[in-house]
Motif scaffolding. Structure first.
Motif, PDB file in Angstrom:
ATOM      1  N   ASP A  12       0.862  -1.186   0.000  1.00 44.05           N
ATOM      2  CA  ASP A  12       0.000   0.000   0.000  1.00 44.05           C
ATOM      3  C   ASP A  12       0.893   1.229   0.000  1.00 44.05           C
ATOM      4  O   ASP A  12       1.718   1.395   0.905  1.00 44.05           O
ATOM      5  N   PRO A  13       0.766   2.118  -1.029  1.00 41.45           N
ATOM      6  CA  PRO A  13       1.638   3.306  -1.074  1.00 41.45           C
ATOM      7  C   PRO A  13       1.598   4.141   0.198  1.00 41.45           C
ATOM      8  O   PRO A  13       2.585   4.800   0.529  1.00 41.45           O
ATOM      9  N   ALA A  14       0.480   4.102   0.906  1.00 41.88           N
ATOM     10  CA  ALA A  14       0.343   4.920   2.115  1.00 41.88           C
ATOM     11  C   ALA A  14       0.904   4.242   3.354  1.00 41.88           C
ATOM     12  O   ALA A  14       0.982   4.872   4.413  1.00 41.88           O
ATOM     13  N   ASP A  56       8.528   1.646  -8.336  1.00 39.00           N
ATOM     14  CA  ASP A  56       9.631   1.589  -7.377  1.00 39.00           C
ATOM     15  C   ASP A  56       9.075   1.171  -6.022  1.00 39.00           C
ATOM     16  O   ASP A  56       7.950   1.547  -5.661  1.00 39.00           O
ATOM     17  N   PHE A  57       9.865   0.422  -5.250  1.00 34.74           N
ATOM     18  CA  PHE A  57       9.333  -0.032  -3.961  1.00 34.74           C
ATOM     19  C   PHE A  57      10.407  -0.331  -2.917  1.00 34.74           C
ATOM     20  O   PHE A  57      10.088  -0.709  -1.798  1.00 34.74           O
ATOM     21  N   LEU A  58      11.678  -0.188  -3.243  1.00 34.95           N
ATOM     22  CA  LEU A  58      12.746  -0.443  -2.283  1.00 34.95           C
ATOM     23  C   LEU A  58      13.296   0.886  -1.780  1.00 34.95           C
ATOM     24  O   LEU A  58      13.663   1.748  -2.579  1.00 34.95           O
ATOM     25  N   GLN A  59      13.350   1.046  -0.470  1.00 39.86           N
ATOM     26  CA  GLN A  59      13.803   2.320   0.100  1.00 39.86           C
ATOM     27  C   GLN A  59      14.846   2.067   1.187  1.00 39.86           C
ATOM     28  O   GLN A  59      14.645   1.258   2.083  1.00 39.86           O
ATOM     29  N   VAL A  60      15.967   2.772   1.063  1.00 36.40           N
ATOM     30  CA  VAL A  60      17.018   2.745   2.068  1.00 36.40           C
ATOM     31  C   VAL A  60      17.302   4.193   2.479  1.00 36.40           C
ATOM     32  O   VAL A  60      16.935   5.125   1.753  1.00 36.40           O
ATOM     33  N   PRO A  61      17.954   4.407   3.630  1.00 31.72           N
ATOM     34  CA  PRO A  61      18.191   5.780   4.087  1.00 31.72           C
ATOM     35  C   PRO A  61      19.018   6.594   3.100  1.00 31.72           C
ATOM     36  O   PRO A  61      19.944   6.084   2.473  1.00 31.72           O
ATOM     37  N   TRP A  62      18.666   7.843   2.967  1.00 30.13           N
ATOM     38  CA  TRP A  62      19.429   8.820   2.194  1.00 30.13           C
ATOM     39  C   TRP A  62      19.577   8.428   0.717  1.00 30.13           C
ATOM     40  O   TRP A  62      20.589   8.679   0.086  1.00 30.13           O
ATOM     41  N   PHE A  63      18.543   7.796   0.189  1.00 29.33           N
ATOM     42  CA  PHE A  63      18.612   7.401  -1.212  1.00 29.33           C
ATOM     43  C   PHE A  63      17.211   7.390  -1.781  1.00 29.33           C
ATOM     44  O   PHE A  63      16.219   7.367  -1.058  1.00 29.33           O
ATOM     45  N   ALA A  64      17.133   7.391  -3.125  1.00 29.87           N
ATOM     46  CA  ALA A  64      15.837   7.354  -3.793  1.00 29.87           C
ATOM     47  C   ALA A  64      15.188   5.989  -3.617  1.00 29.87           C
ATOM     48  O   ALA A  64      15.861   4.983  -3.413  1.00 29.87           O
ATOM     49  N   ILE A  76       5.847   3.311  -4.840  1.00 29.02           N
ATOM     50  CA  ILE A  76       5.552   4.575  -5.504  1.00 29.02           C
ATOM     51  C   ILE A  76       5.525   4.345  -7.018  1.00 29.02           C
ATOM     52  O   ILE A  76       6.082   3.366  -7.522  1.00 29.02           O
ATOM     53  N   ARG A  77       4.863   5.252  -7.729  1.00 26.29           N
ATOM     54  CA  ARG A  77       4.860   5.245  -9.190  1.00 26.29           C
ATOM     55  C   ARG A  77       5.629   6.476  -9.641  1.00 26.29           C
ATOM     56  O   ARG A  77       5.184   7.612  -9.430  1.00 26.29           O
ATOM     57  N   ASN A  78       6.768   6.254 -10.252  1.00 25.43           N
ATOM     58  CA  ASN A  78       7.694   7.330 -10.564  1.00 25.43           C
ATOM     59  C   ASN A  78       7.629   7.701 -12.050  1.00 25.43           C
ATOM     60  O   ASN A  78       8.016   6.906 -12.907  1.00 25.43           O
ATOM     61  N   PRO A  79       7.178   8.919 -12.371  1.00 29.52           N
ATOM     62  CA  PRO A  79       7.131   9.336 -13.767  1.00 29.52           C
ATOM     63  C   PRO A  79       8.468   9.838 -14.298  1.00 29.52           C
ATOM     64  O   PRO A  79       8.638  10.024 -15.500  1.00 29.52           O
TER      65      PRO A  79
END
Length: 196
Positions: A46-48, A136-144, A63-66
């Protein structure tokens, strides 16, 4: 590269295609892995509500990244799609046929996987062809926030740097030594007379 004997005993070099095959196979497998990962993310995230995997280190955040990395170029989706198409053509038409080294086969295959994975999104996902948003769906600190295709592209870049800067091997598998720095001039005048 192997050789065959022509009439009269002359050896003619013929290209070895196995590295090109492995590059394309790796690209296809990497594309499938990225596609399946995105499919899973769309079905389960869930994006939220980002999911914490490793506290403070790794989250699953859909997220959906354009745009491109770090959401730059959000208004240039069509241009980014055209650039990705050009990159695919370059890889398939120029790089793949010239690969004669296992390291370059890996790098080329990873590039094919990464570029094709994100290009698929831009061509076939909402809101429409050439305007599709990358998943996109993977998130780490200080990065996109990124995806599996981005991982392949990063690994490819590291491999290319290693091949060109460390091993100094080109696509054909030939070692390309860096030119030696010219020795400094001996002391003396320009006529070559030794200094007294």
């Amino acid at each position: 590269m192997r050789s065959v004997q022509a009439a009269g005993g002359t050896a003619i070099a013929t290209p070895n295609r196995r590295y090109a095959f492995w590059a394309v196979l790796l690209g296809a497998l990497g594309f499938v892995a990225d596609f399946l990962a995105k499919r899973w993310a769309l079905a389960n995230l869930d994006p939220a509500s980002p999911v914490q995997v490793i506290p403070g280190q790794l989250y699953l955040h859909l997220i959906r990244n354009p745009g491109a990395a770090f959401s730059m170029g959000e208004g240039a989706t069509v241009l980014l799609t055209c650039l990705a198409i050009a990159a695919m053509i370059f890889l398939l038409v120029w790089m793949v046929p010239r690969v004669r080294h296992p390291g370059w086969a890996a790098a080329t295959g990873l590039l094919l996987a990464g570029v094709s994975g994100n290009l698929f999104d831009r061509l076939f996902r909402e809101p429409g062809p050439f305007h599709g948003h990358v998943i996109d769906f993977l998130q780490v600190p200080w990065f996109a926030v990124f995806n599996v295709a981005d991982i392949w592209i990063t690994f490819a870049a590291v491999t290319v740097i290693w091949l060109t800067m460390i091993t100094q091997v080109n696509l054909a598998g030939e070692r390309v030594d860096r030119p030696e720095k010219a020795d400094s001039k001996p002391s003396g005048d320009d006529t070559g007379t030794p200094a007294s």
